[in-house]
Design an enzyme around this catalytic site. Structure first.
Site, PDB file in Angstrom:
ATOM      1  N   ASP A 228       6.132  45.732   6.072  1.00  0.00           N
ATOM      2  CA  ASP A 228       5.314  44.690   5.460  1.00  0.00           C
ATOM      3  C   ASP A 228       3.823  44.883   5.729  1.00  0.00           C
ATOM      4  OD1 ASP A 228       5.283  41.882   4.312  1.00  0.00           O
ATOM      5  OD2 ASP A 228       4.336  41.499   6.241  1.00  0.00           O
ATOM      6  N   GLU A 297       4.825  48.096   1.888  1.00  0.00           N
ATOM      7  CA  GLU A 297       4.230  47.130   0.965  1.00  0.00           C
ATOM      8  C   GLU A 297       2.746  46.997   1.236  1.00  0.00           C
ATOM      9  OE1 GLU A 297       4.050  42.351   0.328  1.00  0.00           O
ATOM     10  OE2 GLU A 297       3.475  43.423   2.138  1.00  0.00           O
TER      11      GLU A 297
HETATM   12  C1  LIG Z   1       0.517  40.812   2.462  1.00  0.00           C
HETATM   13  C2  LIG Z   1       1.835  40.658   3.140  1.00  0.00           C
HETATM   14  O1  LIG Z   1       2.860  40.803   2.562  1.00  0.00           O
HETATM   15  N1  LIG Z   1       1.769  40.371   4.398  1.00  0.00           N
HETATM   16  C3  LIG Z   1       2.755  39.741   5.142  1.00  0.00           C
HETATM   17  C4  LIG Z   1       2.158  39.693   6.538  1.00  0.00           C
HETATM   18  O2  LIG Z   1       1.825  38.450   6.867  1.00  0.00           O
HETATM   19  C5  LIG Z   1       1.603  37.452   5.920  1.00  0.00           C
HETATM   20  C6  LIG Z   1       1.444  36.264   6.690  1.00  0.00           C
HETATM   21  O3  LIG Z   1       2.670  36.051   7.337  1.00  0.00           O
HETATM   22  C7  LIG Z   1       2.799  37.267   5.019  1.00  0.00           C
HETATM   23  O4  LIG Z   1       2.586  36.245   4.050  1.00  0.00           O
HETATM   24  C8  LIG Z   1       2.968  38.518   4.311  1.00  0.00           C
HETATM   25  O5  LIG Z   1       4.127  38.546   3.574  1.00  0.00           O
END
Ligand SMILES: CC(=O)N[C@H]1CO[C@H](CO)[C@@H](O)[C@@H]1O
Ligand SMILES: *[C@@H]1O[C@H](CO)[C@@H](O)[C@H](O)[C@H]1NC(C)=O
Ligand SMILES: *[C@@H]1O[C@H](CO)[C@@H](O)[C@H](O)[C@H]1NC(C)=O
Ligand SMILES: *[C@@H]1O[C@H](CO)[C@@H](O)[C@H](O)[C@H]1NC(C)=O
Ligand SMILES: *[C@@H]1O[C@H](CO)[C@@H](O)[C@H](O)[C@H]1NC(C)=O
Ligand SMILES: *[C@@H]1O[C@H](CO)[C@@H](O)[C@H](O)[C@H]1NC(C)=O
Ligand SMILES: *[C@@H]1O[C@H](CO)[C@@H](O)[C@H](O)[C@H]1NC(C)=O
Ligand SMILES: *[C@@H]1O[C@H](CO)[C@@H](O)[C@H](O)[C@H]1NC(C)=O
Ligand SMILES: *[C@@H]1O[C@H](CO)[C@@H](O)[C@H](O)[C@H]1NC(C)=O
Ligand SMILES: [Ca+2]
Ligand SMILES: [Ca+2]
Length: 584
Positions: A228, A297
């Site tokens: 992530d 991602e």
């Molecule tokens: C951009 C993304 O997907 N980041 C993850 C990491 O943290 C944020 C905040 O928890 C999440 O919303 C995201 O999914």
């Protein structure tokens, strides 16, 4: 890990200015032919009637994936969490969210999936921990090594007035990334919510801790990880201010600044590479028992995205059908040229020998059927499924599920709830997270509970899996058939040629000597068009037979009909998958 054939670009000598034929990377490993299916756990299937989806619910529905032809399921964060951000705020990386079940339930799910030949990959969320994580609780007390797991700063004095070290803004529009902690007389950094504390990726102990987390889940037999938020791990050590963007937004809005110091830093790449090496070492230590993969991602410019391929990433998600490369801007999918352009952009930029990826939807953005219209949805799915590479799909998109209208009172997304009754709908992610529509019974078969955690889309009486399986033609059946065509030699090894035809049709041809070609045509406009494929593709047989068609244009009645390649009429928004008939 494998001797992959190089990915070549051939400029075909043909009448059309657009004619580009790409050789493909011939897949040799399971993940390269995957349809990878994202399960939003909370809304997929509730096993115990509490109105929320869970791991046992997923286990009870594994047949669905086998039936559809999906080979790999991806579970978003399953970890222990205070659920401030849908479980992306993790308080223990080696425990299961009790709403979803137990570690034993997880093990049972993985075992059951493997029995059916399905792979299971999980989200790995290393950009931050919850502020309730034991590490941060100790860090706040000043206990090492935990204090140094996070990014702290004493602030800057302006005369007597203490302020933040710089102007950086968090991605949840709360203002500064810096949060003051009295006990430590220092600020900690959070790029997302104030409850999601950024880890200090310059500290080698953090790497060690997170490798242990990977090992823990590898020991539980997962087949890989979706990693992530890769652009956000490391921030510039100079702490320089960021400059103003060209966006006309409030000064606390994340998009007020250009994220030159907090996003896409070069130090992010070797971090992921080290995880991949750690996973490879694990595989070696198990006697090369199986092939494991990772994908990443990140919403960034194409150059930053492509660079992941060079750092051990099997593939970065191709999110260009969702965002335009800048996280602030929606992808433009208005014309056939837009779609064509996005396909070609990826193929032109992908390094040799790599596997492509295509994503139409996920848990963070409006459903594809809502964004482009249901009448275009089948064609779009057929085209992505028949391109080479991995297709990543969001649960429910196979049914033509659309966003659900929810009132302010019905809204539960934490970030929407912190806004107002007039602005919540711009922020809320609930509309595409409503329960999966299994059938026309109570709560669409999602739960025996008639008041699930989010209301069911009222269209469930007609839009549901059971109905679509019974129908002669449906979104589901079309997707199932397109997936089945991926199990052909021409799909795996054939060249791919993507064309913009008559400015309103996207045409894709997959061809291989000695095999029948696959041709996909999608008419993006609300007007009839007749296409002559000879003007765009070389080497097609004279006649093609209609194999799959979208369910709205009337073409379903013509399945099995033969078309001359020089004159194919596509009705308004009509889409077709045609197969060659020469050696039949
Ligand atoms: C951009 C993304 O997907 N980041 C993850 C990491 O943290 C944020 C905040 O928890 C999440 O919303 C995201 O999914
Ligand atoms: C593409 O593959 C074909 C068939 O293997 C091969 O003949 C051709 O040389 C390749 N193209 C390039 C540019 O190498
Ligand atoms: C950085 O931004 C802050 C907040 O806008 C400002 O007070 C400070 O002067 C800036 N620092 C520099 C070096 O420009
Ligand atoms: C900041 O954003 C604007 C508009 O997007 C762009 O023109 C400019 O080049 C960006 N600056 C930097 C340093 O990236
Ligand atoms: C992988 O194993 C090699 C050989 O034992 C070792 O040198 C390397 O540091 C390991 N890599 C990681 C990321 O643990
Ligand atoms: C929003 O809330 C305010 C204050 O509670 C109320 O007066 C108003 O009628 C609400 N508006 C809508 C559109 O519900
Ligand atoms: C409900 O679904 C079943 C099976 O899919 C179907 O036979 C029945 O007609 C449907 N009932 C209604 C009210 O739509
Ligand atoms: C794929 O094709 C092979 C051989 O043609 C066949 O044995 C296999 O069952 C097919 N797999 C699927 C999932 O359709
Ligand atoms: C397509 O055009 C027809 C007639 O011009 C119109 O009635 C219909 O609403 C249009 N469809 C869409 C989805 O815009
Ligand atoms: Ca439940
Ligand atoms: Ca970070």
């Amino acid at each position: 890990m494998s001797a992959l054939r190089l990915f070549y670009l051939i400029l075909a000598v043909s009448a059309s200015i657009h004619a580009i034929t790409y050789n493909v990377t011939v897949p040799t490993e399971w993940w390269q032919t995957n349809v990878m299916y994202e399960i939003w756990i909370e809304s997929f299937k509730d096993s115990d009637g509490n109105g929320k989806g869970d791991l046992n619910g997923i286990k009870s529905k594994l047949d669905h994936f086998v039936d559809m032809g999906v080979t790999c399921i991806w579970l978003p964060p399953i970890y222990e969490t205070p659920m401030v951000d849908s479980g992306y705020d993790i308080s223990n990386f080696i425990a299961v969210n009790s709403l979803y079940g137990t570690l034993d339930d997880f093990d049972a799910l993985v075992t059951a999936a493997h029995k059916l030949g399905l792979k299971v990959i999980i989200d790995f969320v290393p950009n931050h921990t919850s502020d309730e994580h034991e590490w941060f609780v100790k860090a706040k007390q000043g206990i090492e090594p935990y204090y140094s797991y996070y990014v702290w700063n004493k602030g800057v004095y302006y005369g007597d007035y203490l302020s933040y070290p710089n102007n950086w803004l968090d991605a949840f529009n709360d203002g500064t990334v810096w949060e003051w902690v009295d006990e430590r007389e220092a600020y900690y950094l959070h790029q997302f919510s104030v409850h999601e504390v950024d880890l200090n990726w310059r500290n080698p102990f953090v790497m060690t801790e997170m490798k242990n987390v990977l090992t823990f889940w590898l020991d539980r037999n997962v087949d890989g990880f979706r990693i992530d938020a890769v652009p956000y791990y490391v921030e510039s050590s100079t702490l320089e201010n960021e400059t103003r963007s060209d966006k006309d937004v409030d000064s606390t809005n994340y998009f007020y600044l250009n994220h030159t110091q907090t996003k896409d830093q070069p130090e992010n790449y070797p971090i992921v590479q080290e995880w991949k090496e750690h996973i490879n070492n694990y595989t070696v230590s198990k006697g090369n028992d199986k092939v494991r993969f990772i994908c990443t991602e990140g919403y960034s410019d194409i150059d930053y995205v492509m660079k992941w391929y060079d750092y051990g990433d099997d593939f970065p998600f191709n999110l260009n059908f969702i965002r335009d490369g800048d996280i602030a801007n929606e992808a433009v999918l208005d014309t056939a040229e837009d779609i064509y352009g996005i396909y070609v952009k990826w193929l032109d930029n992908m390094p040799s020998g790599k596997t492509a990826n295509w994503v139409l939807g996920n848990h963070d953005f409006s459903r594809i059927a809502t964004r482009i219209g249901l009448y275009r949805t089948d064609g779009f799915h057929m085209s992505v499924l028949l391109m080479p590479g991995v297709f990543t799909m969001f649960n429910g998109d196979e049914l033509g599920m659309t966003d659900t209208y929810l009132t302010w009172e019905e809204t539960i997304d934490h970030f929407a709830c912190s806004t107002t009754n007039t602005t919540y709908s711009l922020i809320s992610r609930d509309p595409w997270r409503t329960p999966y529509q299994w059938d026309n019974t109570t709560s669409a078969g999602f739960s025996t509970n008639s008041t699930p955690f989010l209301k069911v889309n009222p269209n469930y009486l007609t839009v549901n899996l059971a109905t679509e399986k019974e129908a002669d033609f449906s979104h589901y059946k079309n997707i199932q058939q397109a997936i089945a065509l991926r199990n052909t030699t021409v799909w795996r090894e054939g060249t791919v040629d993507v064309e913009l035809i008559e400015d309103q049709v996207v045409g894709i041809a997959r061809q291989l000597d000695g095999e029948e070609p696959i041709v996909v045509l999608i008419n993006w406009e609300n007007s009839t068009v007749t296409v002559d494929l000879d003007n765009y593709f070389d080497g097609l047989p004279d006649e093609l037979s209609l194999k799959i068609a979208d369910i709205y244009s009337g073409l379903s009645a013509k399945i099995g009909d033969t078309y001359s390649k020089s004159s194919i009429e596509l009705p308004e928004y009509g889409s077709m998958v045609l197969l060659g008939t020469t050696s039949a």
